[in-house]
Design a protein around this motif. Structure first.
Motif, PDB file in Angstrom:
ATOM      1  N   ARG A 234       0.919  -1.299  -0.159  1.00 29.99           N
ATOM      2  CA  ARG A 234      -0.008   0.098   0.071  1.00 29.99           C
ATOM      3  C   ARG A 234       0.741   1.415   0.119  1.00 29.99           C
ATOM      4  O   ARG A 234       0.463   2.280   0.247  1.00 29.99           O
ATOM      5  N   GLU A 235       2.098   1.078  -0.204  1.00 35.64           N
ATOM      6  CA  GLU A 235       3.116   2.151  -0.173  1.00 35.64           C
ATOM      7  C   GLU A 235       3.028   2.752  -1.712  1.00 35.64           C
ATOM      8  O   GLU A 235       2.768   1.987  -2.576  1.00 35.64           O
ATOM      9  N   ARG A 236       3.318   4.138  -1.736  1.00 40.37           N
ATOM     10  CA  ARG A 236       3.310   4.679  -3.302  1.00 40.37           C
ATOM     11  C   ARG A 236       4.654   4.715  -3.533  1.00 40.37           C
ATOM     12  O   ARG A 236       5.755   5.237  -2.939  1.00 40.37           O
ATOM     13  N   GLN A 238       7.494   5.124  -6.921  1.00 42.60           N
ATOM     14  CA  GLN A 238       8.072   5.792  -8.144  1.00 42.60           C
ATOM     15  C   GLN A 238       9.190   5.506  -9.023  1.00 42.60           C
ATOM     16  O   GLN A 238      10.012   4.671  -8.232  1.00 42.60           O
ATOM     17  N   THR A 245       4.003   7.066 -11.063  1.00 41.27           N
ATOM     18  CA  THR A 245       3.976   6.665  -9.547  1.00 41.27           C
ATOM     19  C   THR A 245       2.812   5.684  -9.775  1.00 41.27           C
ATOM     20  O   THR A 245       1.648   5.810 -10.300  1.00 41.27           O
ATOM     21  N   HIS A 246       2.864   4.652  -8.669  1.00 38.47           N
ATOM     22  CA  HIS A 246       1.940   3.608  -8.690  1.00 38.47           C
ATOM     23  C   HIS A 246       1.751   3.387  -7.046  1.00 38.47           C
ATOM     24  O   HIS A 246       2.840   3.464  -6.138  1.00 38.47           O
ATOM     25  N   GLU A 247       0.608   2.474  -6.811  1.00 39.76           N
ATOM     26  CA  GLU A 247       0.646   2.055  -5.409  1.00 39.76           C
ATOM     27  C   GLU A 247       0.797   0.704  -5.455  1.00 39.76           C
ATOM     28  O   GLU A 247       0.423  -0.009  -6.320  1.00 39.76           O
ATOM     29  N   LEU A 249      -0.030  -2.655  -4.906  1.00 40.69           N
ATOM     30  CA  LEU A 249      -0.993  -3.624  -4.398  1.00 40.69           C
ATOM     31  C   LEU A 249      -0.631  -4.871  -3.675  1.00 40.69           C
ATOM     32  O   LEU A 249      -1.265  -5.399  -2.717  1.00 40.69           O
ATOM     33  N   THR A 274       1.480  -3.876  -8.987  1.00 38.13           N
ATOM     34  CA  THR A 274       0.808  -2.490  -8.901  1.00 38.13           C
ATOM     35  C   THR A 274      -0.385  -2.211  -9.802  1.00 38.13           C
ATOM     36  O   THR A 274      -1.187  -1.012  -9.824  1.00 38.13           O
ATOM     37  N   THR A 290      10.534   5.311  -3.207  1.00 34.91           N
ATOM     38  CA  THR A 290       9.367   5.636  -2.562  1.00 34.91           C
ATOM     39  C   THR A 290       8.966   7.065  -2.804  1.00 34.91           C
ATOM     40  O   THR A 290       9.857   7.824  -2.854  1.00 34.91           O
ATOM     41  N   LYS A 292       7.527   9.080  -1.070  1.00 38.84           N
ATOM     42  CA  LYS A 292       7.203   9.953   0.131  1.00 38.84           C
ATOM     43  C   LYS A 292       8.681  10.506   0.199  1.00 38.84           C
ATOM     44  O   LYS A 292       8.818  11.710   0.613  1.00 38.84           O
TER      45      LYS A 292
END
Length: 616
Positions: A234-236, A238, A245-247, A249, A274, A290, A292
């Protein structure tokens, strides 16, 4: 299952000290996949009930041919003393065409098992893969496989291996992938010798993509090797080169079936899902970080694979063109080294010009298109890239003979490769004769033992791609092995040979050949087409030409109606008049008539298969 494996059901921690990343490198058919099978069984990740030969080879075509085309990553637990280690193994292909897959695997490892058949010894691809591993600064574990074979000579080849990489022949492990003998010792040696991965757990996350495959249900599955930091579900994330960018899954490890996990840490090898449907957004060699707290510097990726051989792919039924485009798009998802662009041919219609790493790669892709997508295809003769400089100082890059410029040519450059041929010493003479007939230049010769010799040649790539390997195997009774790598370009006296049917050029049969071989190619193609093209109502000349100069010719005789059948006896002038009338009619027909070349003739002429397709 081994008692060590029973205690080692799950790695004790994601502590990098308990991780070992390694791959198996060897020549084709030296037993990599069989050894991988035994490792999977001994570590208990595949039960005896589910076990099948070549477990990691997922494609039908791999299993039928007994070759590995795509490298596969798998995680195995292994105990030593009170500690449990996570072994990440990558099974790699052995054929020269897929060395790109091997180079990607080596970039994700700290060590490599160098596997040599105890009955055959070191082969050309063994050396090529070894040098690749040494360039990547990997720890090498030399291993002799197939020691249970009656023809095996482990002492001789252990000495050969030890002299090659430096060391003692006693340190060369002896195993049998078939019976499992010595495999436990090999896994222990992997734990002892291969260094643990290095990385900073507190640094910004950096993971290297070493493979990506397309799953029709889940989208692109990206295989990564963690270098720094960590990733969790569940981290975003890159991609550093495309900035997409993707999440996440799902994140997990292959053992060998995908097992979701709570995250990946330093040194671990795993997969990311993703939900992305476009594989171009997760390019092999890219760095994942990441969103973030992104990393500033990308990892040194590896170069994009350069196609060595070009060939045109055309659907036999023109209506299949959109299906072929879609099929190539899907194959590109699982094979990053495939290149293609649309092209048209007067004779064959719409199709694609495809770039391949070699002839086996071309064969595999064509077979996959036919099997997996139900397409009927014509493949044009393989060619390489030429640089043509014209009199007005323009430089043209030619991947297809139809692109060859007309007019005055100042120079033509062709790609040259450094070829290494390993064979028993008895065949040195025949190999030299073959290489010289293909414009090869001897660079050096070295004995690797009492009876094995390595010959190094510089040769034009165009001379190798067509049927060189077949001739090499037949002249050496199958003993010789070949490996080659690019070494630049050279100028050569090359010409374009056109094939003309009734004065009209047929672009599908054109070829770029050396001037000395132009006449032989012209004679071969004109004779072949004479057998394949059906007779018409009028005479059809088949000509081979260099520019405006005809170098070879064959004629397909006209079908004749017996116009004299109704003349029984009588004056000769009556017969002559009827024959002259027929001759005029044939001449008129020839002016308006067009030669139709059947598709079977194209396929047979381009593949060289003229048997059983003689003209009626």
């Amino acid at each position: 299952m081994s008692p060590k494996a029973l205690r080692a059901q799950e790695p004790s921690a994601t502590d990098p000290a308990f991780i070992r990343n390694f791959c198996i490198i060897a020549h084709i058919d030296h037993g990599k996949s069989t050894l991988a099978d035994r490792m999977l069984q001994m570590t208990g990740v595949v039960s005896d009930r589910d076990m099948r030969a070549q477990y990691l080879d997922r494609m039908d075509i791999e299993r039928e041919r007994g070759i590995t085309i795509k490298s596969q990553a798998v995680r195995m637990p292994w105990s030593q003393g009170a500690d449990t280690f996570a072994l990440n193994m990558i099974d790699t292909p052995g054929h020269v065409d897929f060395s790109y897959e091997v180079s990607r695997s080596l970039a994700a490892c700290e060590g490599a098992i160098l596997l040599v058949d105890a009955a055959q010894g070191i082969e050309a691809q063994t050396l090529a893969n070894l040098y690749l591993a040494l360039e990547n600064d990997l720890e090498i574990i030399p291993v002799l496989n197939k020691i249970d074979l009656p023809a095996a000579d482990p002492d001789k080849y252990a000495a050969e291996l030890a002299s090659l990489i430096g060391g003692d022949p006693a340190d060369v492990l002896r195993v049998s992938g078939k019976t499992g003998m010595g495999v436990e010792d090999l896994l222990d040696r992997v734990v002892e010798r291969i260094p643990a991965p290095k990385g900073d757990a507190n640094a910004p996350t950096r993971a290297m993509i070493f493979d990506s495959v397309y799953d029709s249900y889940r989208g692109v599955v990206t295989y990564v090797r963690m270098i720094d930091g960590s990733l969790s579900p569940r981290e975003r994330i890159q991609m550093m080169s495309t900035r997409s960018t993707h999440e996440l899954l799902e994140i997990g490890v292959s053992s060998p079936e995908p097992i979701p996990s709570k995250g990946l840490g330093v040194g671990e090898v795993g997969y990311l899902i993703t939900g992305v449907k476009d594989v171009r957004l997760s390019k092999v060699g890219d760095t994942v970080t990441t969103l973030k707290s992104p990393a500033t510097d990308a990892l040194p990726g590896y170069t994009d694979p350069k196609p060595m051989v070009f060939s045109g792919l055309y659907p036999i039924d023109g209506g299949d063109y959109p299906d072929l485009r879609e099929a190539l798009d899907k194959l590109k998802l699982s094979d990053a080294s495939l290149n293609y662009e649309p092209e048209t041919s007067v004779a064959l219609g719409f199709g694609f010009r495809c770039g391949f790493l070699g002839l086996l790669h071309l064969e595999i892709i064509t077979e996959r298109l036919e099997r997996e997508f139900g397409l009927d295809l014509i493949t044009t003769a393989p060619s390489v890239i030429y640089e043509v400089r014209t009199e007005d100082k323009k430089t043209v890059t030619v991947t297809n003979p139809s692109e060859f410029p007309t007019g005055k040519i100042q120079a033509v450059s062709e790609p040259v490769v450094r070829a290494a041929i390993l064979a028993p010493k008895d065949y040195v003479g025949t190999i030299m004769e073959l290489c010289q007939s293909r414009r090869g230049t001897l660079l050096g010769m070295e004995y690797l033992g009492e009876d094995r010799v390595e010959l190094r040649y510089s040769m034009p790539l165009g001379e190798i791609v067509f049927d060189f390997f077949d001739h090499l195997k037949s002249r050496t009774q199958g003993y010789a092995s070949l490996d080659y790598e690019p070494m630049g370009e050279q100028e050569a006296d090359l010409v374009k040979v056109d094939i003309l049917l009734q004065g009209e050029q047929v672009d599908a049969f054109s070829a770029i050949v050396h001037r000395e071989k132009a006449y032989a190619y012209g004679v071969l193609m004109t004779e072949r087409l004479k057998k394949l093209i059906p007779r018409q109502q009028f005479e059809v000349p088949i000509q081979a030409a260099i520019g405006a100069r005809i170098i070879a010719r064959e004629s397909i005789r006209a079908m004749r109606k017996d116009v004299l059948a109704k003349c029984y006896g009588g004056d000769i002038t009556r017969k002559r008049k009827l024959l002259e009338k027929q001759k005029e009619g044939k001449k008129r027909m020839k002016m308006v008539g067009k030669v139709e070349v059947p598709q079977e003739a194209f396929i047979a002429a381009l593949s060289g298969d003229t048997e059983g397709k003689e003209k009626k």
